[in-house]
Motif scaffolding. Sequence first.
Motif: not given
Length: 67
Positions: A20-21, A30-32, A36-38
Motif C-alpha cells: 500500500f505505501l 519515503t518509507f523505510d 513499515l514494521d511500525h
Amino acid sequence: MPDLPEVLLAGRERDYIGWFLTAKALSPETFDDAELDHDAAAVAADSGLRASAASLSPGPRTPPESS
C-alpha cells in the motif's frame, strides 16, 4: 462476514502495508523498513485494520435534502 478483511490479512499485515505505501505513495522511498514494521504492527493490533481503513473513509453519508 464483517471481519473478512481482518481474516484475509491476518499474518500478512507487513505485505499489505508494504504494498500500500510503496505502490500508492508519490515517493515510495519515503518509507523505510522501520516505518513499515511500525505501521504493520499497528494494523495487526486489535481493530487496527478497521481503524486504518476508517481514516480513508469519506465519513457517513447524509441523504440529500428534499426540496
